[in-house]
Design an enzyme around this catalytic site. Structure first.
Site, PDB file in Angstrom:
ATOM      1  N   SER A 135     -27.879  -5.807 -19.080  1.00 46.17           N
ATOM      2  CA  SER A 135     -28.428  -6.702 -18.448  1.00 46.17           C
ATOM      3  C   SER A 135     -29.514  -7.492 -19.056  1.00 46.17           C
ATOM      4  O   SER A 135     -30.394  -6.948 -20.048  1.00 46.17           O
ATOM      5  CB  SER A 135     -29.251  -6.516 -17.080  1.00 46.17           C
ATOM      6  N   TYR A 148     -34.923  -0.767 -13.553  1.00 43.85           N
ATOM      7  CA  TYR A 148     -33.533  -1.500 -13.766  1.00 43.85           C
ATOM      8  C   TYR A 148     -33.568  -1.846 -15.432  1.00 43.85           C
ATOM      9  O   TYR A 148     -32.562  -1.559 -16.086  1.00 43.85           O
ATOM     10  CB  TYR A 148     -33.596  -2.820 -13.046  1.00 43.85           C
ATOM     11  N   LYS A 152     -31.195  -0.261 -18.208  1.00 37.88           N
ATOM     12  CA  LYS A 152     -30.112  -1.234 -18.872  1.00 37.88           C
ATOM     13  C   LYS A 152     -30.082  -1.366 -20.358  1.00 37.88           C
ATOM     14  O   LYS A 152     -29.341  -1.499 -21.073  1.00 37.88           O
ATOM     15  CB  LYS A 152     -30.018  -2.464 -18.295  1.00 37.88           C
TER      16      LYS A 152
END
Length: 288
Positions: A135, A148, A152
């Site tokens: 991401s 997150y 990622k």
């Protein structure tokens, strides 16, 4: 039917990006194992119904899919798409250890676990494809997503190491950074005008845009593509640069703090990467 007879495992395949990937792989002849525990975007709850619905759609289109292990059903694993994920967004000064662990375990450890299980089989087969989802939250940056972003960007490291470890066995590993409107993206705050404008742009991006890149990377035609990071934003496909030195300075006598204070502004300072969010960097309208 470029994937005819290949066995693909797609995690997080019940909805959004994973669903579109599973359907397209099946359309190109793959035997698809649909893996999804049916929880919310935050990882709560679970159920078979969402995955069963995708299985039904694949069977209607003439393919084969089961919610079971690939080896039990088909005796081999050719393609692994590590797509499953959850969100527990929180500013770093408010984030709990549980919120950190849940996201790291789902994204990073989950990707490792499936990769570790499939790698020995692919090594023996001397053929395989790993496609992992990263991401721009990690590649570029985002507010309120330390867990997150770390997961990622960790997946990028996992992918590169996998690509190197498996290269001699005709197994590739690549990353895709997808831009698409999904349940998870639907949790982005829309409190400010800038946030609202960003979400409106993302709403135009279909999960279906991601699937063709996955199918291509899973094919024989992509045998020489490995260790790479791709982005898919609507009808735009991008190749990301990777961590390499962009500027060097040296001193024959070694560095001191005083020397750095003097030299840094006229040398490395000019090459610093701006500290912006993904939304600020990708601020142009998507091609849809």
């Amino acid at each position: 039917m470029m994937l005819k007879g290949k066995v693909a495992v797609v995690t997080g395949a019940a909805r959004g990006i994973g669903r579109e990937i599973a359907l397209l792989l099946a359309r190109h002849g793959a035997l698809v194992v649909v893996n999804d525990y049916g929880g919310t975007e935050a990882g709560a709850g679970g159920g078979h119904a969402p995955a069963d619905e995708v299985v039904g759609a694949i069977k209607q289109a003439g393919g084969q899919a089961i919610v079971k292990t690939a080896l039990d059903a088909f005796g081999r694993i050719d393609i692994v798409v590590n797509n499953a994920g959850i969100l527990r967004d929180r500013m770093i000064f408010n984030m709990t250890e549980e919120e950190w662990d849940a996201v790291i375990n789902t994204h990073l450890k989950g990707s490792f676990s499936v990769t570790r299980a499939a790698a020995p089989i692919m090594r023996e087969q001397k053929w395989g494809r790993f496609i992992n989802m990263t991401s721009t939250s990690g590649l570029v940056g985002n507010v309120g997503q330390a867990n997150y972003a770390a997961a990622k960007l960790g997946i990028v490291g996992l992918t590169k190491a996998t690509a190197l470890d498996m290269a001699r066995y005709n197994v590739t590993a690549n990353c895709i950074s997808p831009f698409a409107w999904t349940r998870m993206i639907g949790t982005i705050p829309t409190e400010t005008e800038a946030q609202k404008a960003r979400v409106e742009k993302i709403k135009k991006l279909s999960p279906a845009h991601i699937a063709p890149v996955v199918a291509f990377l899973a094919s024989d035609q992509a045998k020489d593509i490995t260790g790479q990071i791709f982005g898919v934003r609507g009808k735009e496909i991008m190749l990301f640069g990777q961590h390499r030195p962009i500027m060097r300075i040296h001193d024959d006598e070694g560095w001191t703090v005083e020397k750095l204070v003097e030299i840094f502004p006229g040398t490395l300072q000019h090459h610093l990467v701006p500290n912006v969010t993904s939304g600020q960097y990708f601020n142009y309208d998507p091609l849809v």
